[in-house]
Design an enzyme around this catalytic site. Structure first.
Site, PDB file in Angstrom:
ATOM      1  N   ASP A 169      62.158  64.800  16.510  1.00 43.70           N
ATOM      2  CA  ASP A 169      61.137  65.722  16.811  1.00 43.70           C
ATOM      3  C   ASP A 169      61.497  67.231  16.826  1.00 43.70           C
ATOM      4  O   ASP A 169      62.258  67.508  15.978  1.00 43.70           O
ATOM      5  CB  ASP A 169      60.937  65.393  18.594  1.00 43.70           C
ATOM      6  CG  ASP A 169      59.412  65.554  18.917  1.00 43.70           C
ATOM      7  OD1 ASP A 169      58.815  66.485  18.649  1.00 43.70           O
ATOM      8  OD2 ASP A 169      58.945  64.713  19.205  1.00 43.70           O
ATOM      9  N   HIS A 195      56.729  70.608  21.815  1.00 43.40           N
ATOM     10  CA  HIS A 195      56.727  69.016  21.325  1.00 43.40           C
ATOM     11  C   HIS A 195      57.711  68.112  21.822  1.00 43.40           C
ATOM     12  O   HIS A 195      57.403  67.304  22.480  1.00 43.40           O
ATOM     13  CB  HIS A 195      56.068  69.069  19.932  1.00 43.40           C
ATOM     14  CG  HIS A 195      55.539  67.618  19.570  1.00 43.40           C
ATOM     15  ND1 HIS A 195      56.455  66.640  19.125  1.00 43.40           N
ATOM     16  CD2 HIS A 195      54.180  67.115  19.667  1.00 43.40           C
ATOM     17  CE1 HIS A 195      55.736  65.630  18.609  1.00 43.40           C
ATOM     18  NE2 HIS A 195      54.413  66.008  18.849  1.00 43.40           N
ATOM     19  N   SER A 211      51.290  61.398  19.881  1.00 41.75           N
ATOM     20  CA  SER A 211      52.525  61.642  20.305  1.00 41.75           C
ATOM     21  C   SER A 211      53.036  61.408  21.590  1.00 41.75           C
ATOM     22  O   SER A 211      54.137  61.535  21.891  1.00 41.75           O
ATOM     23  CB  SER A 211      52.562  63.324  19.727  1.00 41.75           C
ATOM     24  OG  SER A 211      52.890  63.622  18.862  1.00 41.75           O
TER      25      SER A 211
END
Length: 821
Positions: free
Chosen positions: A167, A241, A603
């Site tokens: 990620d 994220h 996600s």
């Protein structure tokens, strides 16, 4: 030992040195070569013992046998490049040794062509980009995740299970990853990943909870896209994220979510005691490159992670691979599963349109996104008695008190500022503080909010700087199906998303505001007050499939031909999920500088499944990735909290969103049920050999292509791809009658199962035997026969339900379309 470490034996005989004319602009290529990677090398090279393991086993990567074979492969890659090209005309970025045998290299297209023709080279693929699978714009709204069983109610939830995150890195100082107030974390001897140092503080990123942290940016650097000042040449999350996904799967239990002086509740990961291993390969401005992502996956498996969480998908199909299941991404993940690693991947955000998945293969668990039962609503009370509904995660104005409404366009310091589109309230310096102070500022929701150059956070900052009591954002025009996210703000604020209600507000404001002949305001007489939007309203209609969640049917090739395999696999919460954020993160302008964020996307759904898989793995440490996937799928639910069939959001020309009855193409087997997954009764197991059989029997896949990626010859005993032992049945082209076989293994006490079936009327369904008794650990086969009754030109849906005498329920979806021939 043979001094000629050959790429392919004929290199020893002929050492051809090409002097290369470099013409084209250098690009990144992923190259695979003959010879087995560590995972499947069974010996045969002089001086190097076998390193391969049986399916679903972890390799001891610390052994001298493995490290010396890894060095051998490295040297082979360097020799091949050194023989073909002059020093300085190429740059090797990575050697892939564990899951695939190959490398990533920065060369010209002409050099790539030479490589393609060189003996011993199996494939040369041009690198392509990947992206994070979050939903950003206000066009999508999911609803915050409510109560979720944190680790199934036990303190050791996920203890010592290692989840690898490929990620955007991690913000290591976040309370969700802190070890100050937790029981100490001991060493995990099987993990051999390293911890990079922060180049600024010279401290490493690990603390026991975070057990490994590395970054992969060679392809991004070679492509000229990497900017160290914002992307950070370390595992530091410059985006948000990566911290968010890690906290969803494995964040500490009961971390208070505080923003703007309000506590929105307590966040907890699915497996709060699981360890986090960070493999940063995504960056905030450009996403990432497959070469970096493959290097990260290769390293993660080599290091010994148990579970991989991937909230990343390709931007577009690869240039050369025709088969979805054999693109370099999925082929690498097949080797990861062979090594015993469970892979959860976001299904994609291309919904509600069909065939929008970016996760295709049976060895991956592809996760769709649900909206849950919390809705944040608010209202604006106008001086004329009207109450307008809206969205606003904000405190209320003082009770029983109304305030004057002033529109941004009516309080400009001078008319020259019109070029800044002042109505969207992004620049406090162009508005007159004396006129705004103590009042409610009325702003317009412009296109700038949709593209991200304006944010609700900035409106609230503008209102605060000018001394406003609060703000209202009115949406005056909008395309059908647009959705708006609630954004937490520190002062009273509301977004009126319904255009008709915004018109009611604007009409009232215009009637109540007197102006002179030039249009300048003489007196502001419109008044209003803003309600409390901080308390969620709970809905029984949850869960529902989110609008953006990618839909099936699954495809077997990039010509979009239907596959005989159901995707997505499972549904998990993905909309408006509260979790950790990186203060450096600019991924979402409404959360810049914040410690938490409320965001949406598949996600966010994938790490829920990664964390729940860690709980299952902790309870059943020897289960294969397929067994864990089976437990999650067969125990899932297709009903909402009110006991009705799950609904899916669909876009509509007339309403904002409409709901339709969901199908397995929306949710796979259903919405995950963590507690039931820990005790599934039966499992549908499968391993590397079965996946190979699936590939070999899928029509249209060339056996040479399969051998190129797997180094294994084809075995056709499976007969048809739909006989792969998955917890779902899909026949995309059913002619006449077909019988499908499945094998179940009892992972509980002795139990008798009665098998029932149901199917839409166009297809007849029958299971045999009608009942069976299984001893603990025993496996039994059963068959399901499907017959075309009528051609409808549409898929028919059904299920096989196995009801156990001890209370276990095992359900698998059935999907088929009937044809004449």
């Amino acid at each position: 030992m043979n001094m000629c470490i050959s790429v392919s034996e004929n290199w020893c005989a002929v050492l051809v040195l090409f002097s290369v004319l470099i013409i084209g602009k250098a690009e990144i290529f992923i190259v695979t070569i003959e010879g087995e990677p560590i995972i499947s090398y069974r010996g045969g090279v002089d001086g190097f013992e076998a390193t391969a393991v049986e399916s679903d086993e972890n390799i001891d990567t610390t052994s001298e046998i493995v490290t010396s074979y890894a060095r051998h492969l490295d040297l082979k890659h360097d020799m091949l490049l050194g023989m073909l090209f002059e020093q300085g005309t190429y740059k090797k970025l990575y050697s892939y040794r564990h899951l695939i045998n190959g490398f990533a290299v920065h060369i010209s297209p002409e050099q790539a062509e030479i490589l393609r023709r060189a003996p011993g080279v199996k494939s040369v693929e041009k690198d392509w980009k990947v992206r994070k699978l979050t939903i950003h714009t206000p066009q999508f709204l999911g609803l915050p995740t409510g109560v979720w069983p944190t680790g199934g109610g036990f303190d050791r939830a996920g203890e010592d299970i290692i989840i690898g995150f490929v990620d955007s890195g991690i913000f290591p100082h976040h309370p969700s990853f802190a070890t100050r107030n937790t029981e100490p974390y001991g060493p995990v001897p099987k993990y051999r990943g390293k911890c990079e140092l922060d180049p600024d503080t010279k401290k490493d990123f690990c603390n026991g909870k975070i057990i490994g942290a590395q970054h992969f940016a060679q392809a991004a650097i070679a492509a000229g896209q990497f900017n160290p000042s914002v992307d950070f040449a370390s595992p530091m999350d410059g985006d948000g994220h990566g911290s968010h996904t890690a906290a969803i799967a494995a964040g500490n239990n009961g971390v208070p979510v505080r923003m703007h002086g309000h506590e929105f509740g307590r966040a907890s990961g699915m497996a709060p005691r699981a360890r986090i291993a960070v493999y940063k390969a995504l960056y905030r401005n450009f996403g990432g490159f497959v070469a970096d992502v493959v290097a990260a996956i290769d390293q993660a498996v080599y290091d010994g992670v148990d579970i991989l969480s991937l909230s990343v998908g390709p931007n577009s199909p690869p240039a050369n691979t025709k088969t979805t299941f054999l693109n370099p991404f999925d082929a690498t993940l097949l080797s990861a599963v062979k090594a015993g690693v469970f892979v959860a991947q976001a299904a994609g955000n291309g919904g509600p349109f069909p065939k929008t998945l970016v996760s295709y293969s049976p060895w991956i668990t592809s996760v769709a996104a649900a909206i849950d039962d919390r809705r944040y609503k608010n209202h604006l009370n106008l001086g004329n008695g009207k109450v307008l509904a809206g969205i606003g995660l904000s405190p209320a104005t003082h009770s029983n008190q109304s305030y004057t409404l002033v529109a941004a366009n009516d309080v400009l310091l001078d008319s020259s500022v019109m070029k800044y589109s002042p109505s969207d309230c992004q620049r406090p310096e162009v508005l007159n503080k004396n006129l705004v102070q103590g009042n409610i500022l009325l702003c317009g929701y412009s296109f700038n909010f949709v593209v991200g150059t304006a944010s609700i956070k900035k409106v609230s900052e503008t209102a605060k700087i000018l001394g406003a009591i609060g703000f209202v954002l009115a949406v005056e025009n909008v395309s059908p199906g647009t959705k708006f996210d609630p954004v937490p703000v520190g002062i009273p604020g509301i977004l009126i998303s319904d255009v008709d209600k915004s018109m009611d507000l604007i009409d009232y404001y215009n009637i109540s505001t007197s102006r002179d002949w030039t249009g300048r305001v003489r007196s502001f007489k419109a008044t209003g007050s803003i309600g409390d939007g901080l308390m969620p309203i709970l809905h029984k209609s949850a869960p529902q499939v989110a609008l953006y969640s990618a839909r099936g049917p699954n495809i077997k090739d990039f010509s979009f031909q239907d596959a005989d395999l159901l995707k997505p696999d499972i549904l998990a919460p993905g909309s408006l999920i509260w979790a950790a954020w990186s203060p450096n993160g600019t991924d979402e302008p409404n959360y810049a500088g914040e410690g938490f964020a409320l965001i949406s996307g598949t996600s966010m759904a994938a790490p829920h499944i990664a964390g729940i898989a860690a709980l299952v793995k902790r309870k059943h440490p020897h289960w294969s990735p397929a067994a864990i996937k089976s437990a999650l799928m067969t125990t899932s639910t297709t009903l909402d909290r009110a006991g009705r069939p799950l609904q899916a959001q669909q876009s509509s020309e007339t309403e904002a969103t409409k709901f339709v009855t969901a199908t397995p193409f929306d949710y796979g087997s259903g919405h995950v049920n963590p507690r039931a997954a820990l005790d599934p009764g039966l499992i549908f197991d499968a391993g590397y050999g079965d996946y190979l059989g699936f590939l070999c029997t899928t029509p249209g896949i060339d056996a040479h292509e399969i051998k190129k990626y797997t180094s294994s010859p084809c075995n056709y005993t499976m007969g048809h791809p739909w006989n792969l032992n998955t917890p779902s049945i899909t026949i995309s082209h059913l002619v006449g009658t077909q019988t499908v076989t499945r094998r179940v293994t009892n992972v509980a006490e002795e139990e008798t199962y009665v098998i029932r079936t149901r199917m839409a009327p166009a297809i007849a369904i029958e299971a045999s035997p009608p009942a069976m008794t299984l001893l603990p650990g025993a496996s039994r086969k059963f068959s399901v026969t499907l017959t075309v009754r009528s051609m409808t030109g549409k898929y028919s849906f059904g299920e096989v339900l196995m009801q156990g005498s001890r209370g276990h329920k095992v359900r698998i979806p059935v999907v088929a379309m009937g044809y004449k021939r």
